[in-house]
Design a protein around this motif. Structure first.
Motif, short mmCIF file in Angstrom:
data_model
loop_
_atom_site.label_atom_id
_atom_site.label_comp_id
_atom_site.label_asym_id
_atom_site.label_seq_id
_atom_site.Cartn_x
_atom_site.Cartn_y
_atom_site.Cartn_z
N PHE A 78 3.27 0.50 3.42
CA PHE A 78 3.04 -0.65 2.56
C PHE A 78 3.41 -0.27 1.12
O PHE A 78 2.62 0.32 0.40
N ASN A 86 -5.31 -5.07 -4.15
CA ASN A 86 -5.09 -3.92 -5.05
C ASN A 86 -3.77 -4.01 -5.79
O ASN A 86 -3.66 -3.59 -6.95
N HIS A 87 -2.74 -4.55 -5.13
CA HIS A 87 -1.42 -4.65 -5.76
C HIS A 87 -1.17 -6.00 -6.43
O HIS A 87 -0.07 -6.27 -6.90
N LYS A 138 -4.88 -4.22 0.51
CA LYS A 138 -3.63 -3.81 -0.14
C LYS A 138 -3.10 -4.93 -1.04
O LYS A 138 -2.65 -4.69 -2.17
N GLU A 170 -0.35 2.15 6.32
CA GLU A 170 -0.79 1.94 4.94
C GLU A 170 -0.03 2.74 3.90
O GLU A 170 0.34 2.22 2.86
N SER A 171 0.17 4.01 4.15
CA SER A 171 0.75 4.89 3.13
C SER A 171 1.56 5.98 3.81
O SER A 171 1.46 6.20 5.01
N SER A 214 -7.32 -4.19 6.06
CA SER A 214 -6.54 -3.24 5.25
C SER A 214 -5.38 -3.94 4.55
O SER A 214 -5.07 -3.65 3.39
N SER A 257 4.28 -0.88 -2.83
CA SER A 257 3.81 -1.78 -3.89
C SER A 257 4.98 -2.61 -4.39
O SER A 257 6.15 -2.25 -4.19
#
Length: 729
Positions: free
Chosen positions: A223, A26-27, A23, A189-190, A19, A225
């Protein structure tokens, strides 16, 4: 992000390494730090998976310290290999000392080279002084750290709504002229994962989420960005820029390594080679004499071939080490198994008494064990009597030194049933409710909650009704590491002090283990052994002693394989208590098979597994003449005769490639692995080579393609014959 907390911070971090990597991808993050609580469990996996994706790993640790009646954490990041080794020492010291898993601050004076220090953020030692209004103490501590780390110390500024103390930290930064860095303690994660993470913390603390007296985080520990962090610290561009500066300063990764083996009895490389050749030759002389072997030349040729490969791969010491503790065990009357796994295919192992199986007699292939074209650590799995296993490990500890030998860590995870029970408990559900949900999950190996919901309408109804929230949190936390424990059989032996290679951990039972698991140790090139405790050996040993007490004697090493009375017992299914042959399904097939030779039992052991099981009836019909035995090509008859024309073993796949297409046995082993793992690109390449080689031997292209397709099908579930022979033996 300089400090992510993964699932390796047991019941504290709610992010798997995968994960974190996703991340970062993706970022479009160029570098990312892992700082688990006190341990480096995930450092190797983290390094490998990020490097694969072209992202720089930053290896760190969030270490617990105490100083003048205050405790808290300090984050250390490895700049280079020296820093990583100091992280290993600090983490190992923390677990192995008896200071309640906290380090004295003085340890940083001893082990600070190559490390960058972050002040600790939330829960940090400096922040904790500020939490109790002890600003002067916080300043003194920081001053002390600056003397040790000089330009390698940064003051962390966090805006997470939890013990941020920003003004006080900025004052300390100004007073001591220290750089600041924006950081974000990542635990999940979020934002929407906060409640699930909170349940995880409650599991760790053995409490409920409704307990108002417990410490909780905020939903800011997710997490973020890069854009979110830049916006959050738009008034402090230096704090953002310094995170990049730190990334530039920490160019180190934990890497795979070639084999790093301990020396046998202090010998150098040539000494080990000479000793192995001597022991193998002397041992084979004894075996030839004991077994009345007439075709000696075949044995001596095979011994030379194997020794050449073993020496070229730098593994003489490995064989000597294994042979030594097996000989010691036998001298102490500790029963040892005949050998297990592909190692049974080695004549050198037989000559050294590591195994009891003559690989030439049973047509076993050495290259299935050691392949000169594919350098990997050899791996002998050794069975010992349950009552003697610990004595053998003690012997190895004593011979090589406690500082070079340890047991190996393994991790228990929150499986489908376990996570439902844990989450249900901390959410305050009654035991009966949680038990009802857990029991609605089908009792299948490695089943996931998603699969369980598909298979169980009852569970699906509960997940859509009163237990929706419980199931949602359970799905988030499923698969996370729950606890660390000791691998049932694994032992690692290093060529020097273990802490020069791997961090160490002390289990709840006070046993010292490596912080890296079996897979990690293998990738680091370290010697790992499976010391398996097999109760069956204990039963056999007791049976022999009972026979001797009655006045008779039996030499189990010299029992005949031609005894028809034994095969009658198998034919009647009277095999309860016989390792690998006692399940009800196996016993029913044995009654149908009516085995008459050991090869029948070897084949049955290999066939009675998912996949090849569908061939059992065909195998039985062919044995009893009810079905014609056919061979795809005459060259395959000698290879498949013992299994009545059916491909059963991985070794048969290798022999077919050798005889039909002219592959070396090493090349044939690579083909077998590619087929088993369905590596399409490699299989396509090997298919062309196979067909071409077959054509050169006068086999038509179409027939060669048919044979390749046939062995490709069987290779995907064929069993290791060496392993199966050892079980039957």
């Amino acid at each position: 992000p300089l400090r992510t907390t993964s699932q390796y911070s047991l019941l504290e971090g709610a992010m798997q390494i995968e994960s974190i990597v996703n991340k970062a991808i993706n970022h479009k993050i160029p570098a990312i730090g892992l700082t688990d609580r006190n341990n480096l469990f995930g450092a190797l996996e983290f390094s490998e998976k990020l490097i694969e994706k072209g992202i720089q790993p930053i290896i760190g640790c969030n270490l617990s310290f105490y100083n003048q009646k205050m405790d808290g954490s300090i984050v250390c990041l490895a700049k280079n290999e020296e820093g990583y080794k100091n992280l290993i020492r600090l983490s190992s010291e923390l677990f192995l000392s008896n200071d309640d898993e906290k380090l004295k601050l003085s340890k940083l004076s001893d082990f600070n080279e190559g490390l960058i220090l972050l002040s600790g953020g939330y829960g940090g030692l400096i922040n904790n002084y500020l939490k109790f209004g002890l600003k002067k103490d916080a300043l003194e501590l920081t001053h002390k750290l600056k003397k040790i780390f000089q330009d390698r110390l940064y003051i962390e500024i966090q805006r997470m709504g939890k013990d941020d103390f920003e003004i006080d930290l900025l004052d300390i930064s100004n007073d001591l002229n220290l750089p600041i860095v924006a950081s974000n303690s990542i635990f999940f994660e979020s934002k929407d994962r906060f409640t699930s993470h909170d349940a995880l913390i409650a599991i760790k603390e053995s409490t409920t989420v409704n307990n108002s007296n417990r410490e909780t985080l905020t939903n800011e520990f997710y997490f973020k960005s890069p854009e979110e962090m830049i916006n959050l610290f738009e008034d402090m561009p230096d704090a953002i820029n310094n995170s990049l500066e730190i990334a530039h300063r920490t160019a180190f990764k934990v890497s795979k390594s070639d084999p790093r083996l301990p020396r046998f009895s202090g010998l150098d490389s040539q000494g080990e080679t000479d000793e192995l050749v001597h022991q193998a030759k002397e041992g084979l002389k004894v075996k030839i004499q004991e077994n009345n072997i007439s075709n000696e030349e075949i044995y001596w040729d095979r011994l030379k071939t194997e020794l050449d490969i073993i020496i070229s791969m730098n593994f003489p010491g490995y064989f000597l080490i294994v042979a030594d503790f097996i000989k010691w065990s036998k001298s102490k009357n500790i029963p040892v198994g005949p050998g297990r796994g592909s190692g049974a295919g080695s004549l050198v192992a037989w000559a050294l008494t590591i195994t009891d199986l003559d690989p030439i007699k049973f047509n076993l292939i050495f290259e299935r064990f050691l392949n000169p074209d594919r350098i990997s650590m050899p791996d002998f799995d050794i069975d010992f009597c349950v009552n003697g296993r610990d004595r053998v490990i003690d012997y190895v500890n004593e011979k090589y030194g406690d500082d070079k030998v340890s047991q190996i860590i393994t991790y228990g995870t929150l499986s489908a049933r376990a996570v439902v029970r844990d989450v249900g408990r901390v959410m305050g559900y009654s035991f009966s409710d949680v038990d009802k949900i857990a029991k609605a999950i089908p009792n299948e190996l490695n089943i996931t909650l998603d699969k369980a919901l598909e298979k169980s309408p009852e569970l699906s109804d509960m997940a859509d009704g009163d237990y929706k929230e419980l199931m949602e949190h359970s799905k988030v936390l499923e698969g996370m590491n729950r606890h660390a424990s000791i691998h049932a059989a694994g032992v690692v032996i290093a060529p020097g002090e273990l802490t020069d290679y791997v961090p160490l951990y002390k289990s709840t039972t006070d046993d010292v283990t490596s912080q890296y698991d079996m897979k990690g140790l293998e990738e680091l090139g370290l010697l790992k052994m499976d010391f398996l405790g097999l109760r069956n050996l204990t039963v056999i040993d007791k049976a022999i002693k009972l026979i001797e007490a009655s006045g008779e004697s039996v030499d189990i090493e010299k029992l005949s394989f031609e005894n028809s009375e034994v095969y009658k017992l198998f034919s009647k299914g009277h095999t309860i208590g016989v390792f690998q042959f006692e399940s009800s399904g196996m016993r029913e097939f044995l009654k149908k098979l009516q085995p008459t030779v050991l090869e029948d039992l070897i084949a049955m052991n290999a066939l009675y597994r998912p996949g090849p099981m569908s061939n059992i009836d065909d195998f039985i019909s062919r044995k009893h003449g009810k079905k014609k035995i056919a061979y795809p090509h005459p060259l395959m008859e000698p290879i498949l005769k013992e299994t009545y024309g059916i491909i059963v073993y991985q070794e048969q796949v290798m022999q077919i490639a050798h005889e039909i297409a002219g592959f070396t046995l090493a090349e044939a082993d690579i083909m077998r692995r590619a087929m088993g793992k369905k590596i399409k690109s490699l299989m396509d390449e090997l298919s062309i080579k196979f067909v071409s080689g077959a054509e050169q031997r006068g086999i038509q292209k179409k027939k060669a393609e048919e044979i390749f397709s046939l062995i490709e099908k069987f290779a995907q579930y064929g069993f290791n014959k060496s392993h199966s022979t050892a079980y039957a033996y």
